[in-house]
Design a protein around this motif. Structure first.
Motif, PDB file in Angstrom:
ATOM      1  N   ALA A   1       0.819  -1.219   0.000  1.00 19.40           N
ATOM      2  CA  ALA A   1       0.000   0.000   0.000  1.00 19.40           C
ATOM      3  C   ALA A   1       0.847   1.261   0.000  1.00 19.40           C
ATOM      4  O   ALA A   1       0.561   2.220   0.691  1.00 19.40           O
ATOM      5  CB  ALA A   1      -0.961   0.005   1.190  1.00 19.40           C
ATOM      6  N   LEU A   2       1.889   1.253  -0.797  1.00 17.91           N
ATOM      7  CA  LEU A   2       2.673   2.482  -0.940  1.00 17.91           C
ATOM      8  C   LEU A   2       1.930   3.443  -1.846  1.00 17.91           C
ATOM      9  O   LEU A   2       1.119   3.029  -2.677  1.00 17.91           O
ATOM     10  CB  LEU A   2       4.044   2.166  -1.551  1.00 17.91           C
ATOM     11  CG  LEU A   2       4.891   1.207  -0.728  1.00 17.91           C
ATOM     12  CD1 LEU A   2       6.252   1.043  -1.381  1.00 17.91           C
ATOM     13  CD2 LEU A   2       5.044   1.712   0.692  1.00 17.91           C
ATOM     14  N   TYR A   3       2.202   4.727  -1.692  1.00 18.35           N
ATOM     15  CA  TYR A   3       1.594   5.722  -2.572  1.00 18.35           C
ATOM     16  C   TYR A   3       2.459   5.800  -3.824  1.00 18.35           C
ATOM     17  O   TYR A   3       3.580   6.305  -3.779  1.00 18.35           O
ATOM     18  CB  TYR A   3       1.520   7.076  -1.876  1.00 18.35           C
ATOM     19  CG  TYR A   3       0.913   6.979  -0.494  1.00 18.35           C
ATOM     20  CD1 TYR A   3      -0.316   6.334  -0.299  1.00 18.35           C
ATOM     21  CD2 TYR A   3       1.545   7.501   0.614  1.00 18.35           C
ATOM     22  CE1 TYR A   3      -0.875   6.225   0.954  1.00 18.35           C
ATOM     23  CE2 TYR A   3       0.985   7.404   1.883  1.00 18.35           C
ATOM     24  CZ  TYR A   3      -0.213   6.755   2.051  1.00 18.35           C
ATOM     25  OH  TYR A   3      -0.764   6.644   3.282  1.00 18.35           O
ATOM     26  N   PRO A   4       1.951   5.308  -4.928  1.00 15.76           N
ATOM     27  CA  PRO A   4       2.817   5.132  -6.099  1.00 15.76           C
ATOM     28  C   PRO A   4       3.293   6.446  -6.694  1.00 15.76           C
ATOM     29  O   PRO A   4       4.282   6.480  -7.408  1.00 15.76           O
ATOM     30  CB  PRO A   4       1.924   4.377  -7.093  1.00 15.76           C
ATOM     31  CG  PRO A   4       0.539   4.633  -6.638  1.00 15.76           C
ATOM     32  CD  PRO A   4       0.578   4.877  -5.170  1.00 15.76           C
ATOM     33  N   HIS A   5       2.570   7.521  -6.413  1.00 21.47           N
ATOM     34  CA  HIS A   5       2.926   8.789  -7.047  1.00 21.47           C
ATOM     35  C   HIS A   5       3.893   9.592  -6.189  1.00 21.47           C
ATOM     36  O   HIS A   5       4.274  10.682  -6.549  1.00 21.47           O
ATOM     37  CB  HIS A   5       1.669   9.597  -7.299  1.00 21.47           C
ATOM     38  CG  HIS A   5       0.859   9.801  -6.060  1.00 21.47           C
ATOM     39  ND1 HIS A   5       0.138   8.773  -5.470  1.00 21.47           N
ATOM     40  CD2 HIS A   5       0.678  10.871  -5.276  1.00 21.47           C
ATOM     41  CE1 HIS A   5      -0.451   9.222  -4.390  1.00 21.47           C
ATOM     42  NE2 HIS A   5      -0.145  10.492  -4.235  1.00 21.47           N
ATOM     43  N   MET A   6       4.261   9.060  -5.022  1.00 20.49           N
ATOM     44  CA  MET A   6       5.179   9.806  -4.170  1.00 20.49           C
ATOM     45  C   MET A   6       6.524   9.082  -4.127  1.00 20.49           C
ATOM     46  O   MET A   6       6.583   7.858  -4.221  1.00 20.49           O
ATOM     47  CB  MET A   6       4.644   9.875  -2.742  1.00 20.49           C
ATOM     48  CG  MET A   6       3.300  10.565  -2.593  1.00 20.49           C
ATOM     49  SD  MET A   6       2.872  10.603  -0.836  1.00 20.49           S
ATOM     50  CE  MET A   6       1.133  11.005  -0.917  1.00 20.49           C
TER      51      MET A   6
ATOM     52  N   PHE B   1       4.749  10.951   4.764  1.00 21.59           N
ATOM     53  CA  PHE B   1       3.315  11.238   4.686  1.00 21.59           C
ATOM     54  C   PHE B   1       2.613  11.295   6.045  1.00 21.59           C
ATOM     55  O   PHE B   1       1.900  12.264   6.334  1.00 21.59           O
ATOM     56  CB  PHE B   1       2.640  10.243   3.746  1.00 21.59           C
ATOM     57  CG  PHE B   1       1.204  10.570   3.448  1.00 21.59           C
ATOM     58  CD1 PHE B   1       0.887  11.601   2.567  1.00 21.59           C
ATOM     59  CD2 PHE B   1       0.181   9.872   4.050  1.00 21.59           C
ATOM     60  CE1 PHE B   1      -0.426  11.914   2.291  1.00 21.59           C
ATOM     61  CE2 PHE B   1      -1.146  10.183   3.784  1.00 21.59           C
ATOM     62  CZ  PHE B   1      -1.442  11.207   2.904  1.00 21.59           C
ATOM     63  N   PRO B   2       2.817  10.303   6.902  1.00 23.45           N
ATOM     64  CA  PRO B   2       2.112  10.364   8.192  1.00 23.45           C
ATOM     65  C   PRO B   2       2.511  11.597   8.997  1.00 23.45           C
ATOM     66  O   PRO B   2       1.677  12.189   9.673  1.00 23.45           O
ATOM     67  CB  PRO B   2       2.570   9.098   8.916  1.00 23.45           C
ATOM     68  CG  PRO B   2       3.251   8.263   7.922  1.00 23.45           C
ATOM     69  CD  PRO B   2       3.597   9.076   6.743  1.00 23.45           C
TER      70      PRO B   2
ATOM     71  N   ARG C   1       7.354   3.797   6.769  1.00 22.22           N
ATOM     72  CA  ARG C   1       6.213   4.676   6.942  1.00 22.22           C
ATOM     73  C   ARG C   1       5.566   4.428   8.306  1.00 22.22           C
ATOM     74  O   ARG C   1       5.014   5.331   8.919  1.00 22.22           O
ATOM     75  CB  ARG C   1       5.225   4.407   5.820  1.00 22.22           C
ATOM     76  CG  ARG C   1       4.368   5.561   5.487  1.00 22.22           C
ATOM     77  CD  ARG C   1       3.603   5.302   4.212  1.00 22.22           C
ATOM     78  NE  ARG C   1       2.843   4.067   4.300  1.00 22.22           N
ATOM     79  CZ  ARG C   1       2.159   3.545   3.277  1.00 22.22           C
ATOM     80  NH1 ARG C   1       2.163   4.142   2.106  1.00 22.22           N
ATOM     81  NH2 ARG C   1       1.492   2.426   3.417  1.00 22.22           N
TER      82      ARG C   1
END
Ligand SMILES: Nc1ncnc2c1ncn2[C@@H]1O[C@H](COP(=O)(O)OP(=O)(O)OP(=O)(O)O)[C@@H](O)[C@H]1O
Ligand SMILES: Nc1ncnc2c1ncn2[C@@H]1O[C@H](COP(=O)(O)OP(=O)(O)OP(=O)(O)O)[C@@H](O)[C@H]1O
Ligand SMILES: [Mg+2]
Ligand SMILES: [Mg+2]
Lengths: 276, 290, 417, 331, 331
Positions: free
Chosen positions: D85-90, D98-99, D146
């Motif tokens: 569940a990584l943010y692919p666009h970051m 992020f958190p 994360r």
């Protein structure tokens, strides 16, 4: 997959494909060619047209008769504006349907789609009366609103199919990471769905650009887009093939160019969840 | 799947769309329904009043009504047939290894970007015109009398124009679907002794079914309201030969300015469209599950 | 302060020309800005009608015809133009035209150009065939001439007539043709007359002419299509609006400019009505506009003698908007530049909107019936005729259909029980 | 920090009760592994703790705080998903940050913490890459990074290694164990891989159909499974079960003996049988022996030269024999 | 039936030679497994044999027939794909019957053969279901069923089990082995799972970068790997390699010793070290011991009571020592 395709077969296929593609494209090509001809040349038989001489005259005539750029600008504002607003309204809705589906979700989606089946001609007068009362006749805002509502179901559907491809996990991860609903949508969902949103945007800009009924009936001068521009050429006096061609070329060129440049994007998006 | 909080949020998020569309549908439709029971002609103000079912009676007994119904079916069915079959064939062709695939694709996709009014004008004047149209020139060149498409075969001509516009759409969706077919499945079939035709009929075609339903659904929605093409090319004629339901409603409400009659027609069109819709939704709904 | 007025207009040559001459207006009235909405006739009519009937107020000046003016005037939808300044010289307007635009003694619209219809023919072809066109031809003359000029091998068709469905298209032409056969649309009880002999003769002769000597695809030819054909030299003869005369004789657009002759519209031997109509594209102001003064100023300018002179100066006398003012037809420069001027004037004067037919009728209008329902009926009837021309139904069938649908509509509208 | 207590927690989806009321206490710093067959409710239980699902009943306390109704973000837990569940666009950096960004930390803090996490996880060189440019193991580490930066009270892992290939899985398993030793934070780890459970856990929770079958240390479960289910579930290859007379002899309804606790001989032994399939791995040999008591799996050390059809005798190590009553409970 | 011979077969994709010229002979009825690291050309080789790719050079003979240019369907081979490649819109029955239908067999034959295959594969109850309604293992069986009905000269399997979970993989592995014993048809099986290779194969072909490193029976490869690559690749956990002085002592560039061939003692032995991570599985214990020669993995039988930090001594079994020269070839 990669078994050798004989060069001969490839050549034959290429020939067939090119011929068919050419035939399909021919009406547009022909329009463009005629637009550079004089009226007299334009009605000559096809072969002679190619050999006669070329000029921009029809374009000058057309521009002189009707202010192309104003219509063009109205088209841009209306199609882009309606699509952007539709996106803003649709993204949360599509989020809800894709990630918090309920028993009714599919029915709601189908219902939304069915609103598109309402024949526009049947409701013109009511809408016209409302627009009159609200002072929206011949305003861009009015058209933006109508086209936005017209395309909203399609926008929602397209976004819904994209969002469904996005793993729920990632949104949950964002939730665990302390994201509020709005940051979840803003920072995670939307950027991830950029390709999908882009193709939704494209398709709906095209649809809005080409919409001819409402744009024609609800505008007069100030907000008239290119569809109204074209309406002045749908049966002009005398010889008019070259002028008609020039006007047509001008009306479709922006969207054609946009479409070609973003072709890949559009194609990827155009599946409405039909392809997994 | 979800917590109460997220369900509440979802309801909140979806409500603007639902409310807007509900208003967009209900208000004009409500007004239309009201008008359909009124005697209301724009050109004759002050003649209003309740007329009961008169408007419906006149619309349904209009001699053009059944022709329009038939023409609507012919148009929608014809275009769907051409675009789906043509789209599949074209998709198969574009899926082949060919030189200049990108350009071919760009050419094929182009009609989709053309405004309906423009394409109708172009086809009508530059192609179908029996004197100056290209077809007439061709006929002349090979010594045949020119064929007057829009007069002799108006529905066919309109169907062709509309199909030309929608063919790229069908092709693109079907092509994407075709390319999403697992190549191992085709190879398995090949190992199983299936020839090119068997592979097409047993493997590819069933795989395309889902994409085809979506094509049919989306196109039907747009085709039912085909209007500009008819207005520009034939004005619904000759006679009623190319009048569709939508066009008939247009004639009523905007040529005759009989808002009441037009409204009745509109309501009837809505009802018929929804019958089609329910049928289609069933089909697609099932497909969306899978 | 600057006032912006929106002018809705039709996309024909004279109107488009006006847009090119706006510099003059702007110079004279710098405080009035004009926005143009130029549309194809049908679209224009639909939009303008919707707007005025719903009081949408999108337009300040409308371009409408002799059909709308009496109806709308009666509804009180138009601003009367009875206070035009003396310099405007209302009395100079042609009486027939003025009559068509007047309701209860008040002028409701100013004519921009007026027209009737007549025969345009190719002198060179007639000569080749060894024939001569009488100045007042009968239908039989026309038929003979058409037969003589037709040369399909070389793409020359003896006669071009309107075939495109529409109350302002083929229905207009056929109504005048029926008038010239001694027929009418309705009797005094508003009963449709398609089952009478004149209509039968009209349709029979029309179909004969077109099928034998007409161009292919005639059922979708309207004014513009026929004009294009004639300009290309594909028609031997064309019976249509008098305004066409200036286009077909304009060497810039027409390949046959110097070969065109003119004659009055035909009649049937022994019938005292000719197949000529009366029409004027006119400018009017919708009631309720906020910019009445500016609109009036504009109309005054656009339909004035000054404008005529302006066009003459810029584009030549042949191109001035015809058919509205007596003075124009007394102007020697115009008469010289426009060989068709006299015939035009005669044609216009010969039309009488209040007595279009041989027999009495309950309506006004030459090539139309000035009741609101006519647009619908005329178009529906036109579609039947167009279908007959396309060969989809017989002429007889077309008349039967026309009769029953007209009866139906009239019943629906409450004219007949 | 990091105590978690479930009191009578239950969960139903519609009418289906997936987790009947259940009590569980997790101590601070413990590494707890949930195991159980597919569909037994492991993920659901983890998601209830995380707050991604509402409980249908019962209470959850985290560090003594009633947390049943807190939204996920406020529970102070971090979760590592099976799909990463990584943010692919970051970029990796942004992903890890992020958190902190959501918590509105200031840039300096963010930088420091991200750097620190990256160092711990050996990600320093990859901070500017997108997830798509990383290998499976690296992605997994980003996901853990994360989680780390939030300094959570506990980490929740839902089958974090199941998408990795065998070799990588072994490495990551070691890394997570080491991380636990370093951070000493409570970790709850869901897996259906036995080896992971046995090697990583301080405490294993065996679930079946939403119920807790047994809680204990790995070796406790291996040595003294409380019932037949646990006995069969823990240990690989599976324990052999024998019922009938033979079990009765030992005063039980069923007896169980693990393949590694059976001696093979070609000459004599308790049970006679014929070799069926034999699997020679070099290091071990697995024999499927058909006996009167059914097929019994036996593990021989190294290479055992027996092949299909050979007659053999098997002797169970009686010290390692497990006895179960009719209800399947260990006696 | 079922002999396959490759003579100088090579394959290049564009400029990249994926398989340099290679010879291989497969006997009738043999179970041959191709193993090798990812991307080494296993699938490509299988697809060359199947005819799904054209060879770039060399010849393929099947049953003595030159088959290099035959289309796939005419080679008499059947293939089972990793993704199963079932036809999703056909019922199980139709899926299995498809090859027969294509061969225009009559209905009676089709019915008989499908029934037979379904019986062999325990699919009789599922014949009317669609593939989407089946579990992974059942789908795999359908794919095999589709292959069986054609009675092919040989079966080709491309990682048929890699999409299944661990437990199912073990079952299906046994099923395929049994099937082979029943049918006695030649089978070529691609996998990167060592255990599969070791337990199923009559003959293993180890590939690296398109080259054959060694061909032999599983135990041959385990006992006498021809080079370091094979030695490291076969056996789990991996062989420990030690270079430098210690190797020189044995007159080699590198020596290799498997974890199961090292004795552990707390008092004395050849190499001294400290226990790092220890993994206790109950049946075995894996120790990662840090020594002067690097980390050495050791396997202890059953439970070994050693934990991180304990000092231990390791003694390799010299009989099981592998020696390699500077080129990595076994000495
Ligand atoms: N949103 C839901 N709606 C209805 N039932 C659900 C939902 N989520 C899970 N279930 C059911 O709850 C049960 C437990 O599911 P859960 O995902 O917790 O199992 P699991 O132990 O994680 O399994 P696996 O090892 O396969 O991941 C299953 O029977 C599942 O079908
Ligand atoms: N169609 C193709 N075009 C170009 N290169 C290819 C193609 N197919 C495979 N290759 C290359 O050939 C090499 C061998 O691929 P192959 O699929 O045979 O490997 P493999 O041993 O099956 O690997 P895996 O275990 O990952 O399945 C790889 O380097 C791959 O990138
Ligand atoms: Mg789970
Ligand atoms: Mg492979």
């Amino acid at each position: 997959m990669a078994r050798k395709v004989s060069t001969r077969r490839k050549a034959i296929m290429t020939a067939i494909a090119w011929v068919i593609a050419f035939l399909i494209f021919f009406p547009i090509l022909w329009t463009i060619i005629l637009s550079f001809k004089s009226e007299g040349d334009a009605i000559k038989s096809p072969l002679q047209v190619l050999t006669s001489h070329w000029s921009f005259e029809s374009y000058f005539v057309v521009q002189e008769r009707s202010d192309y750029f104003r219509h063009f600008w109205n088209s841009v504002v209306i199609s882009l504006g309606s699509t952007l607003i539709a996106l803003v309204i649709a993204i949360p809705a599509a989020w809800a349907m894709a990630f918090v589906p309920g028993k009714r979700t599919k029915d709601v989606l189908m219902w939304m789609l069915s609103t598109k089946m309402m024949p526009a001609v049947g409701v013109l007068v009511p809408i016209y009366l409302m627009f009159r009362d609200w002072g929206l006749l011949d305003t861009r805002i009015g058209l933006v609103a109508v086209l936005c509502l017209m395309n909203l179901p399609i926008v929602i559907w397209m976004l819904y199919t994209y969002f469904k491809e996005i793993p729920n996990d990632i949104l949950e991860a964002a939730r665990m990471d302390g994201a509020t609903l709005s940051s979840e949508i803003l920072y995670v969902l939307t950027p991830m769905a950029v390709p999908g949103i882009a193709s939704t945007l494209l398709l709906n800009v095209i649809l809005a650009w080409n919409e001819a009924f409402w744009t024609l009936n609800l505008t007069a001068a100030k907000a008239a887009p290119l569809t109204a521009f074209i309406a002045a050429y749908s049966s002009p006096e005398g010889l008019f093939y070259a002028k008609l061609s020039a006007a047509s070329t001008l009306a479709i060129a922006p969207i054609l160019i946009l479409g070609w440049f973003s072709q890949k994007q559009l194609v990827r998006g155009l599946t409405f969840g039909a392809v997994k | 799947m979800s917590t109460q909080a997220s369900r509440a949020a979802a309801r909140l998020m979806i409500s603007p769309s639902v409310i807007l569309l509900l208003l967009w549908m209900a208000v004009p439709l409500g007004m239309t329904l009201w008008f359909s029971f009124q005697r209301y002609n724009l050109l004759m103000p002050g003649q209003g009043g309740f007329t009961g079912w008169d408007n419906y009676y006149y619309f349904l007994t209009d001699p053009a009504f059944f022709t329009a119904l038939k023409n609507t079916l012919v148009l929608v069915g014809g275009v769907l047939l051409i675009t789906v079959v043509g789209g599949i064939l074209l998709a198969l062709l574009l899926d082949q290894q060919i030189f200049g695939q990108g350009i071919v694709r760009v050419l094929v996709i182009a009609p989709f970007f053309v405004m309906p009014t423009v394409s109708a004008l172009v086809w009508k004047n530059m192609f179908f015109n029996p004197v100056n149209g290209i077809f007439a020139h061709i006929a002349q060149a090979i010594g045949l009398p020119p064929f007057d498409f829009l007069a002799q075969a108006p529905m066919l001509s309109i169907t062709l124009i509309v199909a030309w516009q929608w063919l790229p759409f069908a092709t693109l969706i079907l092509l994407t679907a075709l390319q999403s077919l697992d190549s191992e499945q085709l190879e398995a079939a090949e190992m199983d002794g299936a020839g090119a035709f068997s592979r097409f009929f047993y493997i590819m075609l069933p795989h395309l079914a889902r994409a085809a339903t979506v094509v049919i659904l989306i196109q039907t929605i747009f085709l039912l309201s085909t209007f500009a093409e008819i207005l520009v090319t034939t004005n619904g004629g000759p006679g009623n030969a190319s009048t569709t339901l939508t066009y008939l409603v247009y004639v009523q409400s905007l040529l005759q300015f009989d808002v009441g009659g037009g409204a009745a027609g509109g309501i009837i069109a809505v009802i018929l469209a929804n019958i089609v819709a329910i049928f289609l939704m069933r089909m697609i709904g099932k497909n969306l599950e899978a | 302060a600057e006032t912006t007025i929106t002018v809705a207009t039709v996309n024909n040559g004279d109107m488009v020309r006006m847009q090119g001459l706006m510099d003059d207006f702007n110079k004279l009235h710098p405080d009035i800005k004009v926005e143009w909405v130029t549309l194809e006739e049908n679209v224009l009519r639909q939009k303008v009608t919707t707007d005025i009937a719903t009081k949408g107020g999108q337009f300040d000046v409308l371009t409408i015809g002799t059909y709308e003016v009496p109806i709308w005037g009666k509804q009180g939808w138009l601003v009367p133009l009875d206070d035009m300044p003396d310099s405007y010289d209302v009395n100079d307007l042609l009486p027939a035209i003025r009559k068509g635009l007047t309701v209860d003694g008040k002028l409701y619209a100013a004519p921009f150009y007026g027209e009737s219809s007549f025969v345009m023919y190719r002198k060179d072809l007639m000569e080749k065939a060894g024939m001569e066109m009488p100045e007042k031809p009968t239908w039989s003359d026309i038929e003979k001439a058409a037969a003589a000029m037709t040369d399909k091998e070389n793409g020359i068709y003896g006669i071009c007539l309107r075939g495109k469905a529409g109350w302002g298209e083929n229905a207009a032409f056929l109504t005048t043709m029926d008038n010239s056969m001694g027929g009418r649309w309705f009797d005094m009880d508003w009963k449709p007359q398609f089952d009478t002999a004149p209509w039968k003769e009209t349709i029979t002769r029309y179909l004969d002419l077109m099928n034998n000597y007409g161009p292919p695809g005639a059922s979708s030819n309207g004014f513009n299509e026929n004009l294009a054909l004639f300009q290309q030299g594909k028609c031997g003869m064309w019976i249509d609006a008098t305004v066409a005369a200036s286009f077909v004789t304009n060497p810039k657009d027409s390949t046959v400019a110097d070969k065109v002759g003119f004659a009055l519209a035909p009649n049937k031997e022994g019938v005292d009505k000719r197949a000529n109509w009366l029409w004027a594209w006119s400018l009017a102001i919708p009631a309720g506009t906020q910019k009445e003064e500016a609109a009036k100023t504009f109309i005054e300018w656009a339909t004035s003698k000054h404008y005529t002179e302006l066009v003459a100066e810029k584009e030549g006398w042949a191109n001035v908007p015809p058919g509205t003012r007596t003075s124009l037809y007394e102007n020697p420069k115009y008469l010289e530049a426009a060989p068709f001027a006299k015939l035009t004037l005669d044609s216009i004067n010969a039309a009488d909107p209040t007595h279009p037919a041989v027999e009495d009728v309950p309506y006004t209008g030459v090539q139309f019936v000035a009741i609101p329902e006519f647009q619908a009926i005329g178009t529906a009837v036109g579609q039947q005729f167009s279908a007959a021309l396309a060969g989809q139904i017989s002429g007889e069938q077309a008349l039967q259909n026309a009769q029953s649908l007209t009866e139906r509509e009239m019943k629906k509208a409450g004219y007949i029980k | 920090m990091g105590q978690i207590t479930l009191k009578g927690v239950r969960k139903a989806f519609g009418d289906v009760e997936v987790i009947p009321p259940l009590d569980l206490h997790i101590n601070e710093g413990e590494f707890v592994v949930f195991v159980g067959p597919s569909g037994c409710g492991k993920s659901t239980l983890l998601r209830l703790i995380a707050g991604l699902e509402d409980v249908s009943g019962g209470e959850i306390e985290i560090d003594g705080q009633p947390s049943t109704d807190l939204p996920p973000a406020r529970r102070g837990l971090a979760m590592v998903f099976q799909s990463y569940a990584l943010y692919p666009h970051m970029s990796v950096k942004k992903n890890i940050a992020f958190p902190l960004k959501m918590a509105k930390a200031d840039q300096a803090t963010i930088d420091r913490k991200v750097e620190n996490a990256a160092r711990i996880l050996n990600l320093t060189d990859y901070l500017d890459r997108r997830p798509g440019q990383l290998s499976g193991g690296q992605r997994q580490r980003v996901a853990i990074g994360r989680a780390i930066v939030r300094e959570p009270a506990a980490f929740l892992f839902d089958e974090p290694l199941s998408n990795l290939d065998a070799a990588l899985r072994v490495n990551m398993r070691l890394e997570i164990s080491e991380l636990h030793q370093k951070l000493k934070t409570t970790m709850i780890y869901v897996t259906h891989d036995q080896v992971e459970a046995m090697t990583m856990a301080d405490k294993i929770v065996v679930l079946q159909a939403g119920r807790i079958e047994q809680v204990g240390s790995p070796l406790e479960l291996y040595r003294s499974p409380r019932n037949r289910f646990v006995a069969g579930f823990i240990g690989s290859p599976k324990m052999n079960f024998i019922g009938g007379e033979e079990a009765a002899k030992h005063g039980a309804d069923t007896i169980g003996i693990r393949p590694e606790h059976i001696a093979i001989s070609t000459s004599e032994g308790a049970w006679k049988g014929t070799v069926g399939v034999s699997e020679h791995l070099g290091s071990d040999t697995f024999l499927h022996v058909e006996t009167d008591h059914g097929v019994i799996n036996v593990r021989g050390d190294g290479e055992v030269s027996l092949h299909a059809g050979d007659a053999v005798f098997l002797t169970p190590d009686l010290n390692q024999l497990h006895k179960f009553d009719a209800e399947g409970l260990a006696i």
